[in-house]
Motif scaffolding. Structure first.
Motif, PDB file in Angstrom:
ATOM      1  N   UNK A  66      54.983 105.880  17.544  1.00  0.00           N
ATOM      2  CA  UNK A  66      54.400 105.526  18.836  1.00  0.00           C
ATOM      3  C   UNK A  66      55.094 106.262  19.980  1.00  0.00           C
ATOM      4  N   UNK A  67      56.413 106.416  19.882  1.00  0.00           N
ATOM      5  CA  UNK A  67      57.130 107.146  20.921  1.00  0.00           C
ATOM      6  C   UNK A  67      56.668 108.596  21.001  1.00  0.00           C
ATOM      7  N   UNK A  69      53.678 109.711  20.172  1.00  0.00           N
ATOM      8  CA  UNK A  69      52.348 109.716  20.761  1.00  0.00           C
ATOM      9  C   UNK A  69      52.419 109.536  22.273  1.00  0.00           C
ATOM     10  N   UNK A  70      53.250 108.615  22.728  1.00  0.00           N
ATOM     11  CA  UNK A  70      53.387 108.377  24.168  1.00  0.00           C
ATOM     12  C   UNK A  70      53.923 109.623  24.855  1.00  0.00           C
ATOM     13  N   UNK A  71      54.883 110.296  24.214  1.00  0.00           N
ATOM     14  CA  UNK A  71      55.448 111.510  24.803  1.00  0.00           C
ATOM     15  C   UNK A  71      54.383 112.602  24.924  1.00  0.00           C
ATOM     16  N   UNK A  72      53.538 112.758  23.890  1.00  0.00           N
ATOM     17  CA  UNK A  72      52.466 113.759  23.950  1.00  0.00           C
ATOM     18  C   UNK A  72      51.498 113.450  25.074  1.00  0.00           C
ATOM     19  N   UNK A  73      51.101 112.175  25.189  1.00  0.00           N
ATOM     20  CA  UNK A  73      50.157 111.791  26.243  1.00  0.00           C
ATOM     21  C   UNK A  73      50.780 112.023  27.613  1.00  0.00           C
ATOM     22  N   UNK A  74      52.056 111.670  27.758  1.00  0.00           N
ATOM     23  CA  UNK A  74      52.734 111.881  29.043  1.00  0.00           C
ATOM     24  C   UNK A  74      52.785 113.364  29.397  1.00  0.00           C
ATOM     25  N   UNK A  75      53.067 114.204  28.405  1.00  0.00           N
ATOM     26  CA  UNK A  75      53.094 115.644  28.654  1.00  0.00           C
ATOM     27  C   UNK A  75      51.724 116.155  29.065  1.00  0.00           C
ATOM     28  N   UNK A  76      50.683 115.669  28.394  1.00  0.00           N
ATOM     29  CA  UNK A  76      49.328 116.096  28.736  1.00  0.00           C
ATOM     30  C   UNK A  76      48.967 115.664  30.149  1.00  0.00           C
ATOM     31  N   UNK A  77      49.349 114.441  30.506  1.00  0.00           N
ATOM     32  CA  UNK A  77      49.022 113.951  31.847  1.00  0.00           C
ATOM     33  C   UNK A  77      49.775 114.706  32.927  1.00  0.00           C
ATOM     34  N   UNK A  78      51.023 115.049  32.674  1.00  0.00           N
ATOM     35  CA  UNK A  78      51.774 115.773  33.708  1.00  0.00           C
ATOM     36  C   UNK A  78      51.283 117.200  33.859  1.00  0.00           C
ATOM     37  N   UNK A  79      50.872 117.837  32.762  1.00  0.00           N
ATOM     38  CA  UNK A  79      50.364 119.206  32.899  1.00  0.00           C
ATOM     39  C   UNK A  79      48.972 119.210  33.486  1.00  0.00           C
ATOM     40  N   UNK A  80      48.196 118.172  33.249  1.00  0.00           N
ATOM     41  CA  UNK A  80      46.846 118.096  33.812  1.00  0.00           C
ATOM     42  C   UNK A  80      46.888 117.844  35.308  1.00  0.00           C
ATOM     43  N   UNK A  81      47.877 117.082  35.762  1.00  0.00           N
ATOM     44  CA  UNK A  81      47.947 116.717  37.171  1.00  0.00           C
ATOM     45  C   UNK A  81      48.505 117.816  38.059  1.00  0.00           C
ATOM     46  N   UNK A  82      49.106 118.853  37.490  1.00  0.00           N
ATOM     47  CA  UNK A  82      49.683 119.933  38.295  1.00  0.00           C
ATOM     48  C   UNK A  82      48.610 120.880  38.797  1.00  0.00           C
ATOM     49  N   UNK A  83      48.772 121.394  40.003  1.00  0.00           N
ATOM     50  CA  UNK A  83      47.812 122.402  40.467  1.00  0.00           C
ATOM     51  C   UNK A  83      48.022 123.700  39.693  1.00  0.00           C
TER      52      UNK A  83
END
Length: 172
Positions: A66-67, A69-83
């Motif tokens: 689970x950790x 998976x959470x890390x992957x999702x967090x990475x995806x969200x931070x890269x998606x939110x960057x300009x």
């Protein structure tokens, strides 16, 4: 032995269950109750053993998975939110030097591009704070011009396929 193979009427079954079984239990309680207690103890011991095994052996594996998976999702969200300017280093014109992108990990508040609409100018209030599932139903009441504005803004910023596909559907 004939009573075991015969089909009993519902009345006879009720008598067996509510009269003869309790009567038999009362008459044999001294023998039966200690046996039932011992079986109950054994079942509790086995259940504890399985629970302890699950906690000691399997839980850490599940938590580690689970950790990840959470890390992957967090990475995806931070890269998606960057300009786009922070995703890759840009080459400065002339001297060949490279600019280092900002190290900001949370989604920055980006200024709207000069050639596109601002979020505040969109027909949907608080657009940037809404999820795709909240935006899609609000698109149906918009004019063609408002849809085009939302489409331009979405394509330049988050690029959510759900919203862009719904706009295309409504424009056709």
């Amino acid at each position: 032995m004939a009573w075991m193979t015969e089909r009993k009427s519902p009345i006879e079954q009720a008598l067996d269950l509510f009269f003869y079984a309790p009567l038999g239990l009362l008459m044999n309680a001294q023998e039966v109750v200690p046996q039932l207690i011992e079986k109950g103890h054994q079942q509790v011991v086995v259940a504890r053993m399985f629970g302890k095994f699950a906690i000691e052996q399997e839980a850490p594996k599940q938590i580690a998975g689970l950790q990840k998976q959470v890390q992957k999702v967090a990475e995806q969200l931070t890269t998606r939110g960057r300009p786009a300017s922070t995703k890759a280093p840009a080459t400065a014109s002339g001297n060949g030097a490279t600019q280092v992108p900002p190290t900001q990990t949370s989604a920055p508040v980006a200024a709207p591009p000069a050639h596109g609409p601002a979020a505040a100018a969109l027909a949907i209030p608080d657009y940037d704070s809404l999820s795709a599932s909240q935006v899609v139903p609000r698109l149906e009441g918009l004019s063609a011009e408002e849809l085009a504005s939302v489409e331009s803004y979405e394509a330049q910023h988050r690029g959510r396929k759900t919203i862009l596909n719904k706009i295309a559907q409504l424009q056709s």
